[in-house]
Design a protein around this motif. Structure first.
Motif, PDB file in Angstrom:
ATOM      1  N   VAL A 187       9.704  -2.645  -8.541  1.00 50.78           N
ATOM      2  CA  VAL A 187       9.797  -2.766  -7.086  1.00 50.78           C
ATOM      3  C   VAL A 187      10.670  -3.969  -6.772  1.00 50.78           C
ATOM      4  CG1 VAL A 187       8.488  -3.126  -4.967  1.00 50.78           C
ATOM      5  CG2 VAL A 187       7.512  -1.745  -6.826  1.00 50.78           C
ATOM      6  N   ASP A 188      11.709  -3.758  -5.950  1.00 45.25           N
ATOM      7  CA  ASP A 188      12.595  -4.857  -5.581  1.00 45.25           C
ATOM      8  C   ASP A 188      11.885  -5.800  -4.601  1.00 45.25           C
ATOM      9  OD1 ASP A 188      15.400  -6.017  -5.414  1.00 45.25           O
ATOM     10  OD2 ASP A 188      14.934  -5.653  -3.309  1.00 45.25           O
ATOM     11  N   GLY A 189      11.789  -7.061  -5.013  1.00 48.94           N
ATOM     12  CA  GLY A 189      11.040  -8.050  -4.219  1.00 48.94           C
ATOM     13  C   GLY A 189      11.592  -8.221  -2.823  1.00 48.94           C
ATOM     14  N   GLN A 190      12.904  -8.261  -2.698  1.00 47.93           N
ATOM     15  CA  GLN A 190      13.492  -8.511  -1.390  1.00 47.93           C
ATOM     16  C   GLN A 190      13.315  -7.311  -0.457  1.00 47.93           C
ATOM     17  OE1 GLN A 190      17.805 -10.150  -0.288  1.00 47.93           O
ATOM     18  NE2 GLN A 190      16.489 -11.626  -1.304  1.00 47.93           N
ATOM     19  N   GLU A 191      13.435  -6.107  -1.009  1.00 47.77           N
ATOM     20  CA  GLU A 191      13.221  -4.925  -0.167  1.00 47.77           C
ATOM     21  C   GLU A 191      11.758  -4.876   0.308  1.00 47.77           C
ATOM     22  OE1 GLU A 191      14.687  -1.101  -1.517  1.00 47.77           O
ATOM     23  OE2 GLU A 191      13.418  -0.055  -0.066  1.00 47.77           O
ATOM     24  N   LEU A 192      10.833  -5.148  -0.618  1.00 44.11           N
ATOM     25  CA  LEU A 192       9.409  -5.145  -0.239  1.00 44.11           C
ATOM     26  C   LEU A 192       9.148  -6.200   0.831  1.00 44.11           C
ATOM     27  CD1 LEU A 192       6.662  -3.792  -0.937  1.00 44.11           C
ATOM     28  CD2 LEU A 192       6.257  -5.691  -2.507  1.00 44.11           C
ATOM     29  N   PHE A 193       9.774  -7.372   0.647  1.00 41.87           N
ATOM     30  CA  PHE A 193       9.603  -8.489   1.581  1.00 41.87           C
ATOM     31  C   PHE A 193       9.993  -8.066   3.002  1.00 41.87           C
ATOM     32  CE2 PHE A 193      11.187 -12.421   3.615  1.00 41.87           C
ATOM     33  CZ  PHE A 193      10.161 -13.311   3.359  1.00 41.87           C
ATOM     34  N   PHE A 194      11.215  -7.603   3.151  1.00 40.20           N
ATOM     35  CA  PHE A 194      11.687  -7.311   4.503  1.00 40.20           C
ATOM     36  C   PHE A 194      11.036  -6.055   5.104  1.00 40.20           C
ATOM     37  CE2 PHE A 194      14.905 -10.392   3.191  1.00 40.20           C
ATOM     38  CZ  PHE A 194      14.833 -11.254   4.276  1.00 40.20           C
ATOM     39  N   SER A 195      10.404  -5.246   4.245  1.00 43.73           N
ATOM     40  CA  SER A 195       9.734  -4.041   4.759  1.00 43.73           C
ATOM     41  C   SER A 195       8.380  -4.363   5.393  1.00 43.73           C
ATOM     42  CB  SER A 195       9.508  -3.041   3.622  1.00 43.73           C
ATOM     43  OG  SER A 195       8.432  -3.467   2.795  1.00 43.73           O
ATOM     44  N   HIS A 196       7.784  -5.516   5.017  1.00 43.33           N
ATOM     45  CA  HIS A 196       6.433  -5.852   5.491  1.00 43.33           C
ATOM     46  C   HIS A 196       5.372  -4.850   5.030  1.00 43.33           C
ATOM     47  CE1 HIS A 196       7.922  -8.622   8.910  1.00 43.33           C
ATOM     48  NE2 HIS A 196       7.105  -9.349   8.196  1.00 43.33           N
ATOM     49  N   VAL A 197       5.703  -4.034   4.046  1.00 41.86           N
ATOM     50  CA  VAL A 197       4.747  -3.011   3.592  1.00 41.86           C
ATOM     51  C   VAL A 197       3.795  -3.597   2.551  1.00 41.86           C
ATOM     52  CG1 VAL A 197       4.541  -0.811   2.336  1.00 41.86           C
ATOM     53  CG2 VAL A 197       6.278  -1.081   4.115  1.00 41.86           C
ATOM     54  N   GLY A 198       2.534  -3.271   2.677  1.00 44.80           N
ATOM     55  CA  GLY A 198       1.520  -3.679   1.702  1.00 44.80           C
ATOM     56  C   GLY A 198       1.414  -2.622   0.613  1.00 44.80           C
ATOM     57  N   LEU A 199       1.195  -3.079  -0.613  1.00 41.88           N
ATOM     58  CA  LEU A 199       1.246  -2.200  -1.774  1.00 41.88           C
ATOM     59  C   LEU A 199       0.043  -2.490  -2.663  1.00 41.88           C
ATOM     60  CD1 LEU A 199       3.068  -0.263  -3.447  1.00 41.88           C
ATOM     61  CD2 LEU A 199       4.275  -2.273  -4.288  1.00 41.88           C
ATOM     62  N   ARG A 200      -0.733  -1.428  -2.962  1.00 44.04           N
ATOM     63  CA  ARG A 200      -1.825  -1.603  -3.914  1.00 44.04           C
ATOM     64  C   ARG A 200      -2.016  -0.304  -4.673  1.00 44.04           C
ATOM     65  NH1 ARG A 200      -6.069  -5.154  -3.920  1.00 44.04           N
ATOM     66  NH2 ARG A 200      -6.162  -5.394  -1.661  1.00 44.04           N
ATOM     67  N   GLY A 201      -2.280  -0.427  -5.971  1.00 43.00           N
ATOM     68  CA  GLY A 201      -2.517   0.771  -6.765  1.00 43.00           C
ATOM     69  C   GLY A 201      -3.441   0.493  -7.916  1.00 43.00           C
TER      70      GLY A 201
END
Lengths: 338, 338
Positions: free
Chosen positions: A269-283
């Motif tokens: 997962v690209d850190g910067q894309e996740l950052f600017f998306s504000h999306v929470g991720l859990r699995g």
């Protein structure tokens, strides 16, 4: 006893094996009521994972307690029990935190495509029904131990809330159960991403309100179109590929959540894309044990019928055909009865 | 007006510039009360980001409304206002969902190290205090607009709960504000990872109960040791490097949460590691606007004093020295007064 053994890719044999025995005072032996073939069993079957030495297969089970170790007091011989592929003592810190699939004494189940199975950590793992359920409920209870428990966890990790919009990426048994979970958790709009007509039909029956057949950037564009260009509140990623993960992350709205339950293969997962998306991720592996009492109740009261994900029912000795049918996509999921 | 302009790495000049004007009916002009230098301003200063053509610097501000566009009715000339570096209309779907820093009309602030500043989206961005606060509160209110808001968001994204254990990775101004936030949110144990004596001292003053000086795998081992070998409930990642992210993810317990607020530089999260960790991950630019009314209240009632993160106060015309002191690590954060 008899059970399925993999000898090489494509080579599943139904063989006579040593009867399982109580090895530890925390073990139980069960007589299998029904078992099944999992999508993940196809990885070694297809040669995508090394098969190594011949070994027994299967990690899904419901059955009757035959015998218990001296420290097992919560279930008794004769009872019908539901468990999980990740066994747990249900007392350690991780279990108490609700993450029984990360139990400090976890053992992953194997050798369940057989008529008898040894269950480690039986006290914490097995949940007995009040009475022996009618046979018509057995397939659904079997899903609760694995694919339905996993679909529920996907919806939980994606924080599906009443009135929300949920997207389900993946139309296998877990994805279809994810639709059931999203519906039960009150999602108002459930978008199933599927290209297979029979699975689209079942997804709709389970509560999907929209079907999206596009994939990749086109799939994301379609989700945006359906959600006022914002994205979905919750996305259930039920595949485990890099493409599915990207699809999931880009389909969620800012501040939305992705629950990912397919074991990731080559996913970064690209850190910067996740950052600017504000999306929470859990699995992670589903903490099925947390949900068992509730989901057993859902099944026995008729609120849900995830048993419908089985579209092929065979006797256990036909297990090789069960694998073959799934490998050739003639079946979504094969039920096996001893 | 006069303001800071970067000409090249290491070359900040205080220059006379055109006075800002209302360009859109949604703009306001403020007269700066105090402004400051941000850790992120050092990226171009150190040549780690291209500086391009000479341009004004700074994105943190509090001040007095001088003039408002015709559509701005929520604040009036003469009022003292606090804002955010990410402006927002506070009415779009993302804003209503609490993610104002992902506003559909977002503009990132610049040119704030100046005595006058134009604020786009003024109606949704600016929050006025009931009366002009005493000067002693200005530095703290300035942090609320950025580093304190970001620390709060880190604690929020990491889901810090009463009685929990929180780890703060990073001892810059944001990390130190993260300690304040974790304390205010009721964390019982707050572990600050810091190697600098003065910052350790301030972290302790702000509520840190433990200091960990180790980094990398040793740092993770120390956190495990302090948390019964399980890991922390919440981890606030306030740096943005790959090492800090790995440290954060490995310090959280199964089912715990990492909030990451440092803009990630070359960070990729391994899907399989994240999967088996059961850790939840959320980050992004802080939705400061969501917290402003509450945090302004926290400051004005004296509940928190994040203004202490400023360890160097200069007049605005000394801005070049403010950058130099931070670059040379003689200062954590420089306050600038016009």
């Amino acid at each position: 006893m008899r059970g399925a053994v993999i000898h090489a890719p494509g080579d599943i044999r139904f063989e006579t094996l040593d009867d399982p025995k109580i090895l530890h005072p925390t073990d139980a032996i069960i007589r299998t009521a029904v078992t099944c073939v999992c999508g993940s069993d196809l990885w070694p079957y297809r040669g995508l994972e090394p098969t190594g030495e011949p070994h027994p297969m299967g990690h899904e089970y419901v059955g009757f307690v035959e015998e218990t170790g001296s420290e097992v007091t919560s279930v008794k011989p004769g009872q019908f029990v539901v468990g999980s592929s990740a066994t747990s003592d249900n007392t350690c810190t991780n279990c108490r935190n609700g993450f029984q699939s990360n139990c400090l004494h976890r053992e992953f189940m194997s050798a369940c495509q057989a008529d008898y199975v040894r269950i480690p950590n039986a006290q914490g793992t097995l949940v007995a029904t009040d009475e022996v359920p009618e046979e018509k409920f057995w397939p659904a209870l079997l899903t609760v131990s694995d694919v339905m428990g996993t679909g529920w966890w996907a919806a939980d990790a994606a924080e599906v809330k009443p009135g929300s919009t949920a997207v389900v990426v993946g139309d296998g048994a877990v994805g279809l159960c994810g639709v059931i979970a999203a519906k039960e958790k009150g999602a108002e709009r459930i978008i199933a991403m599927s290209r297979h007509e029979s699975r689209q039909k079942l997804a709709t029956e389970f509560g999907a309100t929209d079907i999206v057949t596009e994939r990749g950037e086109e799939g994301v564009a379609r989700i945006k179109e359906l959600t006022g260009e914002i994205g979905a509140d919750s996305v259930l990623e039920c595949v485990g590929t890099a493409q599915a993960m990207q699809q999931a992350l880009r389909s969620a709205r800012p501040g939305g959540n992705v629950g990912f339950v397919g074991v990731p293969h080559d996913v970064a997962v690209d850190g910067q894309e996740l950052f600017f998306s504000h999306v929470g991720l859990r699995g992670g592996p589903a903490p099925v044990r947390r949900y068992l009492p509730d989901l057993i109740d859902h099944v026995l009261t008729g609120a849900i019928d995830p048993g419908k994900v089985f579209d092929l029912a065979l006797s256990l000795d036909q297990v090789a055909e069960g694998y073959k049918a799934m490998d050739e996509r003639r079946a979504t999921k094969t039920l096996l009865t001893p």
